[in-house]
Write a protein that holds these residues in place. Structure first.
Motif, PDB file in Angstrom:
ATOM      1  N   THR A   1      32.956  33.420  44.285  1.00  0.00           N
ATOM      2  CA  THR A   1      33.670  32.006  43.758  1.00  0.00           C
ATOM      3  C   THR A   1      34.798  32.170  42.886  1.00  0.00           C
ATOM      4  O   THR A   1      34.727  33.202  42.302  1.00  0.00           O
ATOM      5  CB  THR A   1      32.858  30.684  43.881  1.00  0.00           C
ATOM      6  OG1 THR A   1      33.349  29.777  44.231  1.00  0.00           O
ATOM      7  CG2 THR A   1      31.666  30.668  42.154  1.00  0.00           C
ATOM      8  N   HIS A   2      35.517  31.132  43.093  1.00  0.00           N
ATOM      9  CA  HIS A   2      36.592  30.927  42.514  1.00  0.00           C
ATOM     10  C   HIS A   2      37.633  31.984  41.804  1.00  0.00           C
ATOM     11  O   HIS A   2      37.174  33.235  40.742  1.00  0.00           O
ATOM     12  CB  HIS A   2      36.711  30.386  40.980  1.00  0.00           C
ATOM     13  CG  HIS A   2      35.386  30.177  40.149  1.00  0.00           C
ATOM     14  ND1 HIS A   2      35.055  31.833  39.764  1.00  0.00           N
ATOM     15  CD2 HIS A   2      34.465  29.787  39.991  1.00  0.00           C
ATOM     16  CE1 HIS A   2      33.615  31.463  38.978  1.00  0.00           C
ATOM     17  NE2 HIS A   2      33.150  30.759  39.005  1.00  0.00           N
ATOM     18  N   VAL A   3      37.746  33.180  42.916  1.00  0.00           N
ATOM     19  CA  VAL A   3      37.866  34.170  43.054  1.00  0.00           C
ATOM     20  C   VAL A   3      38.999  34.798  41.407  1.00  0.00           C
ATOM     21  O   VAL A   3      39.321  36.051  40.638  1.00  0.00           O
ATOM     22  CB  VAL A   3      38.193  35.102  43.717  1.00  0.00           C
ATOM     23  CG1 VAL A   3      38.314  36.728  43.743  1.00  0.00           C
ATOM     24  CG2 VAL A   3      37.121  35.634  44.441  1.00  0.00           C
ATOM     25  N   GLN A   4      40.531  34.196  41.501  1.00  0.00           N
ATOM     26  CA  GLN A   4      41.211  34.406  40.797  1.00  0.00           C
ATOM     27  C   GLN A   4      41.036  34.105  39.056  1.00  0.00           C
ATOM     28  O   GLN A   4      41.491  35.259  38.693  1.00  0.00           O
ATOM     29  CB  GLN A   4      41.983  32.567  40.774  1.00  0.00           C
ATOM     30  CG  GLN A   4      43.252  33.235  39.680  1.00  0.00           C
ATOM     31  CD  GLN A   4      42.610  32.326  38.417  1.00  0.00           C
ATOM     32  OE1 GLN A   4      42.973  33.016  37.722  1.00  0.00           O
ATOM     33  NE2 GLN A   4      42.425  31.595  38.199  1.00  0.00           N
ATOM     34  N   PHE A   5      39.600  33.763  38.687  1.00  0.00           N
ATOM     35  CA  PHE A   5      39.247  34.625  37.617  1.00  0.00           C
ATOM     36  C   PHE A   5      38.965  35.872  37.073  1.00  0.00           C
ATOM     37  O   PHE A   5      38.442  36.062  36.172  1.00  0.00           O
ATOM     38  CB  PHE A   5      37.753  33.977  36.987  1.00  0.00           C
ATOM     39  CG  PHE A   5      38.873  31.483  36.526  1.00  0.00           C
ATOM     40  CD1 PHE A   5      40.172  31.465  35.960  1.00  0.00           C
ATOM     41  CD2 PHE A   5      38.546  30.940  38.001  1.00  0.00           C
ATOM     42  CE1 PHE A   5      40.579  30.509  35.415  1.00  0.00           C
ATOM     43  CE2 PHE A   5      39.288  29.809  38.369  1.00  0.00           C
ATOM     44  CZ  PHE A   5      39.451  29.131  36.733  1.00  0.00           C
TER      45      PHE A   5
END
Lengths: 562, 236
Positions: free
Chosen positions: A270-274
């Protein structure tokens, strides 16, 4: 309320059922999509959808919309509570800038044509609070994912390599918390935080337990697959927010290589951007999106979501307590730390993403890179609300993914650091409308394991959004302003066959279901009885019999027995 | 003199929230009377609560009577003048960007909160939170000048980044907390000064209690060292 609907002449995009912008009618009876013959034409309410886009209601598979974290965020951010969206009248008062009150969350989703939203990190001991808040969110169906990655029971069973007990414990915990699946946040790292530390690789030893993050992830994936839960393990990787962390993310994704499931992925990251930063400091930081996208594309059992930052105000709130402390030290912004006994923790830090800030601009670019470079069948559109910003800006992301021209315009107003630290300026990919509809509807529904959501086939829940956009005429590369505006407010939002929004205005309040998964039949529940008694009497502040949430306490529970 | 005169018709049972600025002077009397204000939770017209007379075209409001239960007067004003003949309620001059407010009586809390420019003069006393940031916001007063002829309460210039606050009498505790710039002058005495101060200057004529995290350098105190601050506190 109409018990039958006839949605006429709309242009339907329904990726799951292979419908690519076709003019067709949709029929609804008793909250479900039905065949034409099932409804009586003179009784049904007719909705004229001529020249309009008809799609399934949006599914937000990862947002922080309920629980102690978001409530602490509201408490510590009075400045977020000064925007009055709605004064109580027919509906309830809705307040909030980005961090919204519970009614505002439901209303804003509905206005945007979204009909389901999942709370992505439920502290198990805060389950009752989470459900009280979920029960205050109108309009949408919802569920919560309890966090497992640092829970002492999990660490113990992983260390003992006792899969039977681990399975029984997951089934017990999901039932007690009325949860939906297995969320893992910085496995082992939050336990290390109890001693002021963190983990820095998949192979660090977790203090006090003879386990590593690698073992926690693989064991939880194995247990989840053996239990055949609807949703796979939902992983927030180790080393979030640290330059160089993309390597850990790639390594974590590869942990499930070779594990198969016919109906869905076996790992959702999840929320791989971070978790997609290259470099070794904030000075040398760069995008690691391409390597992650390549890894995901090469595997057939992993999905991700973007965690796209939106310029403006946001509030970082995660179960990743050590990261939140790092962020607080980095920005000097307010910080709150939460401790959920032997289950993990959380932290909250306000943040604002500024286009001229090199790191913020890079984060923005990385989110988009992930959305563009990953197969549309593997990447879900999210902002990790409210970590990356408001979910109300999903239409911005949709438009950006479809238009290089729009991206070029936006690139002009962000820090030039993006030009050298990311590949975004060079990416020519323009997703199609169908792909973006898939990324916001049918894909998240499949990732979550909800066969009745995210599509318009017969038998699906009658969750429908109609937008003022003719897909047969619109030029998605150039008409980005029109696309943004169209997806921002639905012409109609229909939930379980009820018309909730008409012409962008809410017309009715409705209470959606809360899904929870009952997997107790899949495990030997007796196996963990002694351990539960022991841990609760030794370590918890509550008695075992007082722990958890009873189904009858929920407003509209929907139990899924597996 | 030619101006707009606004007078309360009655004593208010609950507070009034009236974001009136000298911009009103550009309207005719009937338009001014229709200006929307809150009376408790009810949205009413200015003319229902106040008598309004107009004597010309100057950009000036005269508030004649007791306005101590009227909040947000002069909020966001950018030019022109307001004279309050009596006391004034909370948030007077909040977010003010220019012009002048003169208060002949006393001012309530949040006077000139987050003001950016312009001038506020209070002939009497003022309450707490003068020139402060609203809760949760990062920056208080960033420019302009506030003069209090009498005494002031607690929390003066919290998170202030520019401009000047001058208090001719005494003040309470927490002066210049988290201050980032600008000047606070207190002619009388006050309580705790300078907590988490990063920059700016505080000059005090009377007695005061400095937080212990300041160091003496060439006759002035510099701190707050807790936040690596370089704020200056000195005797007036």
């Amino acid at each position: 309320m109409h018990h039958m609907l006839h949605i006429k002449n709309g242009i339907v995009i329904d990726p799951k059922n292979g419908v690519k912008a076709e003019k067709m009618d949709i029929f609804v009876k008793d909250g479900k999509i039905v065949e034409e013959g099932e409804i009586s034409k003179n009784e049904a309410k007719v909705i004229d959808a001529s020249n309009k886009l008809v799609v399934a209601g949006g599914v937000d598979m990862h947002a922080h919309i309920a629980g102690s974290k978001i409530n602490t965020g509201r408490t510590m951010r009075p400045e977020e509570m000064r925007v009055v969206r709605l004064i109580a009248n027919k509906f309830r008062t809705a307040v909030g800038r980005v961090l919204l009150t519970s009614p505002a969350i439901g209303y804003e989703y509905a206005k945007m044509g979204y009909t389901s939203a999942f709370e992505a990190a439920q502290p198990p001991i805060g389950a009752l609070h989470t459900h009280e808040e979920l029960d205050s969110i109108p309009m949408v169906d919802k569920a919560a994912l309890p966090v497992f990655g640092n829970w002492h029971f999990v660490l113990k069973y992983v260390a003992e390599k006792d899969m039977e007990k681990l399975k029984a414990f997951i089934a017990w915990a999901i039932e007690r918390t009325k949860g939906f699946g297995v969320k893992v946040v910085n496995p082992g790292g939050v336990e290390a935080w109890m001693y002021g530390g963190n983990v820095s690789s998949l192979d660090d030893q977790v203090p006090g337990f003879n386990v590593t993050p690698r073992e926690i992830i693989t064991s939880l994936v194995k247990a989840t697959e053996e239990l055949q839960l609807n949703h796979s393990v939902h992983l927030h990787c180790n080393r979030l927010g640290v330059p160089g962390n993309y390597e850990t993310t790639v390594e974590s994704i590869k942990l499930v290589d070779g594990i198969k499931n016919d109906s869905r992925q076996v790992l959702h990251v999840t929320h791989v951007q971070f978790n997609a930063y290259a470099g070794d400091s904030w000075r040398t930081v760069a995008s690691g999106a391409e390597a992650i996208a390549k890894t995901v594309n090469a595997m057939d059992n992993v999905t991700i979501d973007m965690g796209q930052p939106i310029f403006g105000h946001a509030t970082a709130m995660t179960g990743d307590a050590p990261f939140q402390f790092t962020l607080h030290r980095l920005t000097g912004s307010r910080w709150s730390n939460k401790d959920s006994e032997i289950e993990g923790g959380a932290g909250i830090v306000p943040i604002a993403y500024l286009p001229k800030n090199p790191v913020h601009a890079l984060q923005w670019a990385i989110g988009l890179e992930l959305g563009l470079l990953t197969d549309s069948d593997k990447v879900v559109l999210t902002t990790d609300y409210p970590n990356g910003g408001p979910f109300t800006e999903y239409p911005y992301i949709m438009a950006m993914l479809m238009s290089k021209k729009m991206r070029e315009g936006e690139l002009e107003r962000v820090s030039p650091f993006v030009q050298k630290a990311s590949n975004l300026p060079a990416i020519d990919v323009e997703k199609s409308l169908e792909e973006v509809i898939h990324m916001t509807r049918s894909l998240p529904a499949r990732v979550l394991g909800l066969p009745n959501k995210g599509h318009l086939g017969v038998g699906a829940d009658a969750d429908i959004a109609i937008y003022d956009l003719n897909p047969l005429e619109v030029d998605t590369s150039n008409d980005f302003e029109k696309i943004y505006k169209a997806f921002k407010t639905a012409v109609y939002t229909i939930k379980d066959g009820n018309i909730l929004v008409k012409d962008g205005e809410m017309v009715d309040e409705y209470w959606g279901k809360t899904y929870w998964v009952d997997a107790r039949g899949k495990a030997d529940m007796e196996a963990i009885k002694d351990d539960l008694n022991e841990f609760f009497s030794k370590y918890y502040t509550v008695e075992l019999q007082n722990y958890g949430v009873e189904e009858r306490w929920l407003k509209k529970p929907e139990r899924i027995v597996i | 003199m030619r101006l707009i005169i606004i007078k309360p018709k009655t004593e208010f049972v609950v507070t009034v929230e009236a974001e009136i600025t000298p911009d009103l002077a550009e309207k005719n009397v009937e338009e001014i009377k229709r200006f929307k204000v809150y009376y408790g939770k009810d949205r009413v017209e200015l003319g229902e609560l106040f008598e309004v007379t107009k004597e010309g075209d100057d950009k000036k409001l005269v508030l004649d009577g007791d306005f101590s239960r009227v909040k947000w007067i002069g909020c966001r004003m950018s030019d022109g003048e307001i004279v309050v003949k009596g006391n004034v309620g909370a948030n007077c001059g909040a977010y003010m960007a220019g012009g002048k407010i003169t208060i002949e009586g006393n001012a309530d809390d949040w006077l000139g909160a987050e003001m950016r420019d312009g001038e506020i003069v209070v002939k009497g006393n003022a309450g707490n939170l003068i020139g402060c940031a609203y809760y949760g916001n990062a920056t208080g007063m960033s420019g302009g000048k506030i003069v209090i002829e009498g005494n002031a309460g607690n929390y003066i210039g919290e998170k202030m980044s520019g401009g000047e606050i001058e208090i001719k009498g005494n003040a309470g505790d927490f002066i210049g907390t988290e201050m980032k710039g600008g000047t606070i002058i207190i002619h009388g005495s006050c309580g705790f000064v300078g907590g988490d101060m990063k920059a700016g200057e505080i000059k005090i004529g009377g007695e005061f209690e400095l937080v212990p995290t300041f160091v003496m350098q060439e006759g002035t105190w510099v701190g707050d060292v807790n936040v690596k601050g370089e704020g200056i506190v000195r005797k007036l």
